[in-house]
Design a protein around this motif. Structure first.
Motif, mmCIF file in Angstrom:
data_model
loop_
_atom_site.group_PDB
_atom_site.id
_atom_site.type_symbol
_atom_site.label_atom_id
_atom_site.label_comp_id
_atom_site.label_asym_id
_atom_site.label_seq_id
_atom_site.Cartn_x
_atom_site.Cartn_y
_atom_site.Cartn_z
ATOM 1 N N LEU A 68 -9.265 -14.144 10.632
ATOM 2 C CA LEU A 68 -9.036 -13.024 9.707
ATOM 3 C C LEU A 68 -10.215 -12.051 9.735
ATOM 4 C CD1 LEU A 68 -7.533 -15.023 6.705
ATOM 5 C CD2 LEU A 68 -6.308 -13.485 8.266
ATOM 6 N N ILE A 69 -11.430 -12.583 9.802
ATOM 7 C CA ILE A 69 -12.616 -11.719 9.866
ATOM 8 C C ILE A 69 -12.609 -10.905 11.157
ATOM 9 C CG2 ILE A 69 -15.142 -11.768 10.131
ATOM 10 C CD1 ILE A 69 -14.696 -12.475 7.336
ATOM 11 N N SER A 70 -12.224 -11.537 12.253
ATOM 12 C CA SER A 70 -12.190 -10.794 13.522
ATOM 13 C C SER A 70 -11.137 -9.691 13.483
ATOM 14 C CB SER A 70 -11.957 -11.732 14.703
ATOM 15 O OG SER A 70 -10.698 -12.333 14.627
ATOM 16 N N ILE A 71 -10.035 -9.906 12.773
ATOM 17 C CA ILE A 71 -9.038 -8.843 12.597
ATOM 18 C C ILE A 71 -9.667 -7.686 11.814
ATOM 19 C CG2 ILE A 71 -6.894 -8.223 11.400
ATOM 20 C CD1 ILE A 71 -5.844 -11.014 12.103
ATOM 21 N N ALA A 72 -10.389 -8.008 10.730
ATOM 22 C CA ALA A 72 -11.032 -6.963 9.919
ATOM 23 C C ALA A 72 -12.048 -6.177 10.752
ATOM 24 C CB ALA A 72 -11.702 -7.580 8.697
ATOM 25 N N ILE A 73 -12.817 -6.878 11.578
ATOM 26 C CA ILE A 73 -13.817 -6.206 12.417
ATOM 27 C C ILE A 73 -13.134 -5.242 13.383
ATOM 28 C CG2 ILE A 73 -15.489 -6.570 14.279
ATOM 29 C CD1 ILE A 73 -16.199 -9.227 12.850
ATOM 30 N N GLN A 74 -12.064 -5.710 14.027
ATOM 31 C CA GLN A 74 -11.370 -4.862 14.995
ATOM 32 C C GLN A 74 -10.736 -3.656 14.316
ATOM 33 O OE1 GLN A 74 -11.701 -5.414 18.268
ATOM 34 N NE2 GLN A 74 -10.829 -3.384 18.430
ATOM 35 N N LEU A 75 -10.152 -3.854 13.131
ATOM 36 C CA LEU A 75 -9.566 -2.735 12.400
ATOM 37 C C LEU A 75 -10.645 -1.718 12.024
ATOM 38 C CD1 LEU A 75 -7.035 -4.614 10.093
ATOM 39 C CD2 LEU A 75 -6.476 -3.053 11.968
ATOM 40 N N ARG A 76 -11.815 -2.216 11.604
ATOM 41 C CA ARG A 76 -12.921 -1.322 11.241
ATOM 42 C C ARG A 76 -13.398 -0.532 12.451
ATOM 43 N NH1 ARG A 76 -15.214 1.847 7.655
ATOM 44 N NH2 ARG A 76 -17.461 1.858 7.811
ATOM 45 N N LYS A 77 -13.508 -1.202 13.601
ATOM 46 C CA LYS A 77 -13.924 -0.509 14.821
ATOM 47 C C LYS A 77 -12.921 0.582 15.186
ATOM 48 C CE LYS A 77 -16.544 -4.097 17.178
ATOM 49 N NZ LYS A 77 -16.539 -5.052 18.300
ATOM 50 N N ASN A 78 -11.638 0.277 15.092
ATOM 51 C CA ASN A 78 -10.611 1.263 15.407
ATOM 52 C C ASN A 78 -10.688 2.452 14.454
ATOM 53 O OD1 ASN A 78 -9.644 -0.304 17.483
ATOM 54 N ND2 ASN A 78 -7.957 -1.176 16.292
ATOM 55 N N LYS A 79 -10.906 2.167 13.171
ATOM 56 C CA LYS A 79 -10.982 3.237 12.174
ATOM 57 C C LYS A 79 -12.196 4.126 12.437
ATOM 58 C CE LYS A 79 -9.333 2.552 8.115
ATOM 59 N NZ LYS A 79 -9.042 2.087 6.779
ATOM 60 N N ALA A 94 -12.491 1.931 -2.307
ATOM 61 C CA ALA A 94 -11.238 2.460 -1.759
ATOM 62 C C ALA A 94 -11.046 2.031 -0.302
ATOM 63 C CB ALA A 94 -11.219 3.981 -1.873
ATOM 64 N N ASP A 95 -12.091 2.199 0.512
ATOM 65 C CA ASP A 95 -11.993 1.797 1.917
ATOM 66 C C ASP A 95 -11.876 0.282 2.052
ATOM 67 O OD1 ASP A 95 -12.115 4.410 2.707
ATOM 68 O OD2 ASP A 95 -14.253 4.382 3.170
ATOM 69 N N THR A 96 -12.550 -0.442 1.143
ATOM 70 C CA THR A 96 -12.461 -1.904 1.157
ATOM 71 C C THR A 96 -11.042 -2.364 0.882
ATOM 72 O OG1 THR A 96 -14.738 -2.089 0.392
ATOM 73 C CG2 THR A 96 -13.338 -4.017 0.102
ATOM 74 N N ASP A 97 -10.416 -1.771 -0.125
ATOM 75 C CA ASP A 97 -9.037 -2.143 -0.447
ATOM 76 C C ASP A 97 -8.111 -1.883 0.739
ATOM 77 O OD1 ASP A 97 -9.857 -2.911 -2.954
ATOM 78 O OD2 ASP A 97 -9.169 -1.069 -3.938
ATOM 79 N N ASP A 98 -8.308 -0.730 1.387
ATOM 80 C CA ASP A 98 -7.484 -0.403 2.557
ATOM 81 C C ASP A 98 -7.706 -1.405 3.687
ATOM 82 O OD1 ASP A 98 -6.477 1.793 1.256
ATOM 83 O OD2 ASP A 98 -7.788 3.235 2.287
ATOM 84 N N LEU A 99 -8.978 -1.690 3.973
ATOM 85 C CA LEU A 99 -9.291 -2.609 5.069
ATOM 86 C C LEU A 99 -8.766 -4.013 4.771
ATOM 87 C CD1 LEU A 99 -10.679 -3.074 7.781
ATOM 88 C CD2 LEU A 99 -12.815 -3.477 6.549
ATOM 89 N N TYR A 100 -8.904 -4.442 3.535
ATOM 90 C CA TYR A 100 -8.428 -5.772 3.136
ATOM 91 C C TYR A 100 -6.912 -5.887 3.313
ATOM 92 C CZ TYR A 100 -7.757 -9.810 0.045
ATOM 93 O OH TYR A 100 -7.414 -11.025 -0.473
ATOM 94 N N GLN A 101 -6.209 -4.870 2.844
ATOM 95 C CA GLN A 101 -4.746 -4.887 2.960
ATOM 96 C C GLN A 101 -4.313 -4.812 4.418
ATOM 97 O OE1 GLN A 101 -3.286 -1.744 0.487
ATOM 98 N NE2 GLN A 101 -3.953 -2.739 -1.389
ATOM 99 N N GLU A 102 -4.965 -3.934 5.189
ATOM 100 C CA GLU A 102 -4.619 -3.807 6.604
ATOM 101 C C GLU A 102 -4.896 -5.109 7.354
ATOM 102 O OE1 GLU A 102 -6.718 -0.437 8.151
ATOM 103 O OE2 GLU A 102 -5.789 0.913 6.711
ATOM 104 N N THR A 103 -5.957 -5.810 6.956
ATOM 105 C CA THR A 103 -6.283 -7.083 7.602
ATOM 106 C C THR A 103 -5.144 -8.082 7.420
ATOM 107 O OG1 THR A 103 -8.645 -6.737 7.282
ATOM 108 C CG2 THR A 103 -7.917 -9.004 7.621
ATOM 109 N N PHE A 104 -4.640 -8.190 6.216
ATOM 110 C CA PHE A 104 -3.581 -9.171 5.993
ATOM 111 C C PHE A 104 -2.228 -8.693 6.522
ATOM 112 C CE2 PHE A 104 -6.767 -11.001 3.186
ATOM 113 C CZ PHE A 104 -6.712 -12.306 3.642
ATOM 114 N N LEU A 105 -2.037 -7.365 6.569
ATOM 115 C CA LEU A 105 -0.816 -6.870 7.212
ATOM 116 C C LEU A 105 -0.836 -7.197 8.703
ATOM 117 C CD1 LEU A 105 -0.293 -3.395 5.501
ATOM 118 C CD2 LEU A 105 1.164 -5.407 5.318
ATOM 119 N N LYS A 106 -1.998 -6.994 9.325
ATOM 120 C CA LYS A 106 -2.127 -7.314 10.746
ATOM 121 C C LYS A 106 -1.993 -8.825 10.952
ATOM 122 C CE LYS A 106 -2.990 -6.007 14.941
ATOM 123 N NZ LYS A 106 -2.106 -5.106 15.650
ATOM 124 N N ALA A 107 -2.553 -9.593 10.024
ATOM 125 C CA ALA A 107 -2.430 -11.050 10.121
ATOM 126 C C ALA A 107 -0.966 -11.477 10.044
ATOM 127 C CB ALA A 107 -3.244 -11.725 9.018
#
Length: 174
Positions: free
Chosen positions: A59-70, A29-42
């Motif tokens: 794209l990976i750096s976007i995912a890392i930053q989103l994870r840190k924020n979360k 569930a969290d993976t799906d959210d992070l994946y979608q948020e990554t491409f939305l941010k992209a």
């Protein structure tokens, strides 16, 4: 970069990004959210992305930053109103396995759990380059570019992560 180029990037690197997100998040569930948020941010910052300059790392750096924020938001919420953790064993029991036999599935699941637990004990400084290298299959130079650190530092962190995991696994094995 336009929408079609971003769509091509999703087709080209989507599986690796999803695997990396799964390692960071730890559940579907969290993976799906992070994946979608990554491409939305992209999509939002696609004007900053250059298709010739390590787009997978971007794209990976976007995912890392989103994870840190979360995680930062979660920690802030925990301080205000603590929430009990969900039972992950139930989630893992419900996860479908595609292994050939039930014994293989149990052994494989157990081995994955041991490796995941050893990796989870690492700090983000060591864990993120390790996941980028082994799940997203990024080279040392790509990781260095994505994290804005020298390649030697990436090599050192990968070495330290492997060494720490080896030590953890040797202590835990009978």
């Amino acid at each position: 970069m336009d929408i079609e180029e971003l769509s091509d990037l999703i087709k080209q690197h989507g599986k690796a990004i999803y695997g990396f997100c799964y390692k960071l998040a730890g559940n579907k569930a969290d993976t799906d959210d992070l994946y979608q948020e990554t491409f939305l941010k992209a999509m939002e910052v696609r004007h900053k992305m250059d298709a010739n300059q390590n787009p997978k790392g971007f794209l990976i750096s976007i995912a890392i930053q989103l994870r840190k924020n979360k995680r930062r938001k979660f920690a802030w919420r925990q301080r205000i109103a603590p929430v009990a953790e969900l039972n992950e064993a139930v989630d893992k029991a419900c996860r479908p396995c595609g292994e050939a036999t039930p014994e293989d599935a149990v052994l494989s699941h157990e081995l994955r759990g041991i490796l995941q637990a050893a990796a989870d004990r690492l700090g983000d400084k060591l864990k993120i380059p390790l996941y980028m290298h082994y799940t997203a299959e990024m080279s040392v130079d790509e990781i260095a570019s994505a994290l804005n650190i020298p390649p030697g530092t990436v090599k050192s962190r990968l070495y330290q992560a492997r060494k720490a995991m080896k030590k953890t696994l040797e202590v835990e094995s009978p």
